[in-house]
Design a protein around this motif. Sequence first.
Motif, PDB file in Angstrom:
ATOM      1  N   ARG A 114       6.394  -3.304   0.166  1.00  0.00           N
ATOM      2  CA  ARG A 114       6.683  -1.878   0.363  1.00  0.00           C
ATOM      3  C   ARG A 114       6.704  -1.134  -0.977  1.00  0.00           C
ATOM      4  O   ARG A 114       6.131  -0.043  -1.109  1.00  0.00           O
ATOM      5  CB  ARG A 114       8.030  -1.731   1.073  1.00  0.00           C
ATOM      6  CG  ARG A 114       8.342  -0.323   1.543  1.00  0.00           C
ATOM      7  CD  ARG A 114       9.773  -0.215   2.017  1.00  0.00           C
ATOM      8  NE  ARG A 114      10.702  -0.272   0.896  1.00  0.00           N
ATOM      9  CZ  ARG A 114      10.963   0.742   0.079  1.00  0.00           C
ATOM     10  NH1 ARG A 114      10.343   1.885   0.241  1.00  0.00           N
ATOM     11  NH2 ARG A 114      11.833   0.618  -0.898  1.00  0.00           N
ATOM     12  N   LEU A 115       7.359  -1.716  -1.967  1.00  0.00           N
ATOM     13  CA  LEU A 115       7.423  -1.074  -3.278  1.00  0.00           C
ATOM     14  C   LEU A 115       6.047  -1.019  -3.943  1.00  0.00           C
ATOM     15  O   LEU A 115       5.735  -0.070  -4.670  1.00  0.00           O
ATOM     16  CB  LEU A 115       8.426  -1.802  -4.179  1.00  0.00           C
ATOM     17  CG  LEU A 115       9.898  -1.630  -3.794  1.00  0.00           C
ATOM     18  CD1 LEU A 115      10.781  -2.504  -4.672  1.00  0.00           C
ATOM     19  CD2 LEU A 115      10.315  -0.165  -3.897  1.00  0.00           C
ATOM     20  N   LEU A 137       4.433   1.970  -2.474  1.00  0.00           N
ATOM     21  CA  LEU A 137       5.010   3.172  -3.069  1.00  0.00           C
ATOM     22  C   LEU A 137       4.443   3.405  -4.469  1.00  0.00           C
ATOM     23  O   LEU A 137       4.108   4.537  -4.843  1.00  0.00           O
ATOM     24  CB  LEU A 137       6.533   3.036  -3.120  1.00  0.00           C
ATOM     25  CG  LEU A 137       7.305   4.141  -3.854  1.00  0.00           C
ATOM     26  CD1 LEU A 137       7.030   5.502  -3.236  1.00  0.00           C
ATOM     27  CD2 LEU A 137       8.801   3.830  -3.830  1.00  0.00           C
ATOM     28  N   GLN A 138       4.307   2.344  -5.240  1.00  0.00           N
ATOM     29  CA  GLN A 138       3.793   2.464  -6.602  1.00  0.00           C
ATOM     30  C   GLN A 138       2.371   3.016  -6.624  1.00  0.00           C
ATOM     31  O   GLN A 138       1.997   3.773  -7.529  1.00  0.00           O
ATOM     32  CB  GLN A 138       3.852   1.104  -7.293  1.00  0.00           C
ATOM     33  CG  GLN A 138       3.513   1.142  -8.783  1.00  0.00           C
ATOM     34  CD  GLN A 138       3.690  -0.207  -9.422  1.00  0.00           C
ATOM     35  OE1 GLN A 138       3.540  -1.247  -8.785  1.00  0.00           O
ATOM     36  NE2 GLN A 138       4.028  -0.223 -10.698  1.00  0.00           N
ATOM     37  N   LEU A 171       6.953   8.778  -7.695  1.00  0.00           N
ATOM     38  CA  LEU A 171       8.349   8.715  -8.129  1.00  0.00           C
ATOM     39  C   LEU A 171       8.565   9.495  -9.422  1.00  0.00           C
ATOM     40  O   LEU A 171       7.806   9.365 -10.384  1.00  0.00           O
ATOM     41  CB  LEU A 171       8.786   7.264  -8.343  1.00  0.00           C
ATOM     42  CG  LEU A 171       9.134   6.456  -7.105  1.00  0.00           C
ATOM     43  CD1 LEU A 171       9.414   5.008  -7.488  1.00  0.00           C
ATOM     44  CD2 LEU A 171      10.343   7.049  -6.384  1.00  0.00           C
ATOM     45  N   MET A 217      11.336   9.728  -1.331  1.00  0.00           N
ATOM     46  CA  MET A 217      10.778   8.399  -1.542  1.00  0.00           C
ATOM     47  C   MET A 217      11.948   7.456  -1.816  1.00  0.00           C
ATOM     48  O   MET A 217      12.953   7.864  -2.423  1.00  0.00           O
ATOM     49  CB  MET A 217       9.817   8.373  -2.737  1.00  0.00           C
ATOM     50  CG  MET A 217       8.720   9.414  -2.660  1.00  0.00           C
ATOM     51  SD  MET A 217       7.624   9.164  -1.266  1.00  0.00           S
ATOM     52  CE  MET A 217       7.255  10.870  -0.805  1.00  0.00           C
ATOM     53  N   ASP A 224      13.027   3.852  -3.525  1.00  0.00           N
ATOM     54  CA  ASP A 224      12.652   2.688  -4.333  1.00  0.00           C
ATOM     55  C   ASP A 224      13.710   1.608  -4.185  1.00  0.00           C
ATOM     56  O   ASP A 224      14.350   1.501  -3.130  1.00  0.00           O
ATOM     57  CB  ASP A 224      12.379   3.087  -5.790  1.00  0.00           C
ATOM     58  CG  ASP A 224      13.580   3.702  -6.498  1.00  0.00           C
ATOM     59  OD1 ASP A 224      14.727   3.552  -6.001  1.00  0.00           O
ATOM     60  OD2 ASP A 224      13.395   4.313  -7.572  1.00  0.00           O
ATOM     61  N   SER A 255       2.576   4.671   4.786  1.00  0.00           N
ATOM     62  CA  SER A 255       1.314   4.654   4.071  1.00  0.00           C
ATOM     63  C   SER A 255       0.190   4.198   5.000  1.00  0.00           C
ATOM     64  O   SER A 255       0.446   3.609   6.050  1.00  0.00           O
ATOM     65  CB  SER A 255       1.407   3.717   2.862  1.00  0.00           C
ATOM     66  OG  SER A 255       1.521   2.364   3.293  1.00  0.00           O
ATOM     67  N   ILE A 268       7.258   4.195   2.791  1.00  0.00           N
ATOM     68  CA  ILE A 268       7.551   4.479   1.389  1.00  0.00           C
ATOM     69  C   ILE A 268       8.661   5.492   1.218  1.00  0.00           C
ATOM     70  O   ILE A 268       9.196   5.663   0.122  1.00  0.00           O
ATOM     71  CB  ILE A 268       6.293   4.964   0.646  1.00  0.00           C
ATOM     72  CG1 ILE A 268       5.785   6.276   1.255  1.00  0.00           C
ATOM     73  CG2 ILE A 268       5.209   3.889   0.688  1.00  0.00           C
ATOM     74  CD1 ILE A 268       4.670   6.928   0.440  1.00  0.00           C
ATOM     75  N   GLY A 269       9.039   6.167   2.298  1.00  0.00           N
ATOM     76  CA  GLY A 269      10.094   7.168   2.209  1.00  0.00           C
ATOM     77  C   GLY A 269      10.364   7.775   3.565  1.00  0.00           C
ATOM     78  O   GLY A 269      10.006   7.199   4.607  1.00  0.00           O
TER      79      GLY A 269
END
Length: 410
Positions: A16-17, A20-21, A26, A54, A56, A122, A128-129
């Motif tokens: 998941r992170l 997000l990256q 962020l 978002m 993290d 995503s 991601i949020g």
Amino acid sequence: MSAVVSVNRDEWESDRLAALQRFDVLDSPREEPFDRVTRLIRSIFGVSTGIVSMIDGHRQWYKSADGAGATEVAREESFCRFPLVSGVPMVVPDATSDPRFTDNPNVLAGGVRFYAGVPLRSPDGHVIGTICAVDTRPRDFSDRELKILEDLALITMSELELRQRATIDVLTGALSRRAFKEEGSRAASLANRHNHALACLTFDLDHFKSVNDRFGHAAGDRVLTDVIKACVTLLRQSDLIGRLGGEEFAVLLPLTDRASAIEVAEKLRQSISGLMFTFGDKTVPVTASFGVSVIGSTAPDIDTLLEQADAALYLAKQNGRNRVMAVEPVPEAIRTNARRVLKAGRIVFNGSASVVNCTVRWISDEGAGMDILGVFGIPAQFTLSIRSDGLERACRVVSQTDRHLDVQFC
């Protein structure tokens, strides 16, 4: 909680992170498309707060929050941690009657009563949020209203995906955030290969929000456009300028050392401060704060260059704005061969009795850098745990800001 998450939560969180990256959102500045969504949430549903966030490893960070003073909240205190894990929308008509939230600080001290949240998912299926509507009064939320909130979540994800694909900022003509970082990555690789100097500037317009608030977004757009025009006239053709988001920009200066970069930043600062804008019967001055970083073994890539320039920009803001600052980099010994990551971590101390969640942003064989909600109460030495990697290392703090720690492993 779904079976997949419960069986292998560490792997789920790591994937998941990573998703997000990839969006590189962020800690980016506020942007009108997302502010528009949160304004719509308040207007459509008649609630006190609309949020696009978002999440993290340690916090829920607000890309946009209309009606909220905070910019982030601890993940363990967030209502949104539930739809984050379940992957489905959640509605809480009255938080004081829900045993999950009766002792939540946002309820007890913040006055939150109603919550409706929808995951931001995503294209590859990772949450991601969230997008959420919050109110200080209990209320119902119909199926129709939930469908509207889900549509706003889809619009938000579409904007994030468009943001990834754009190469030019339509308003200012500067490179988009993604394009600037792609070009910057190539420039950093070239500088490293041939041992050339390379400098990075980040700058942010001071009190820009007041221009939008007082005179409207058209006035703000004019300010941004004219500022970039003024900057471009002072830059070389080989220099790159990009819009990182909102009123924050970055400049990449090939074949430029630290002293020369500070000189360029000062020329840009003076040029911007010389601009005057007239809106109606008001004449408005504009200033900017600058941060400077240079390539080296402790800043070998564009991400680290931007990170260090942002740290300097933060100090410029703290020290009164309308100035140029450069900070000393993290000690070279711990950044050698460092790699950029986004991993959930834990700071463990006090005989394992105290644990603080963090998000690890870089790691090497000798050290690591991590974001936290605040450094108060964190000792000079502690154990860093990254469960997804099976890592537990004793470490000591070598540098810090109010929300970031760099450590050397003991």
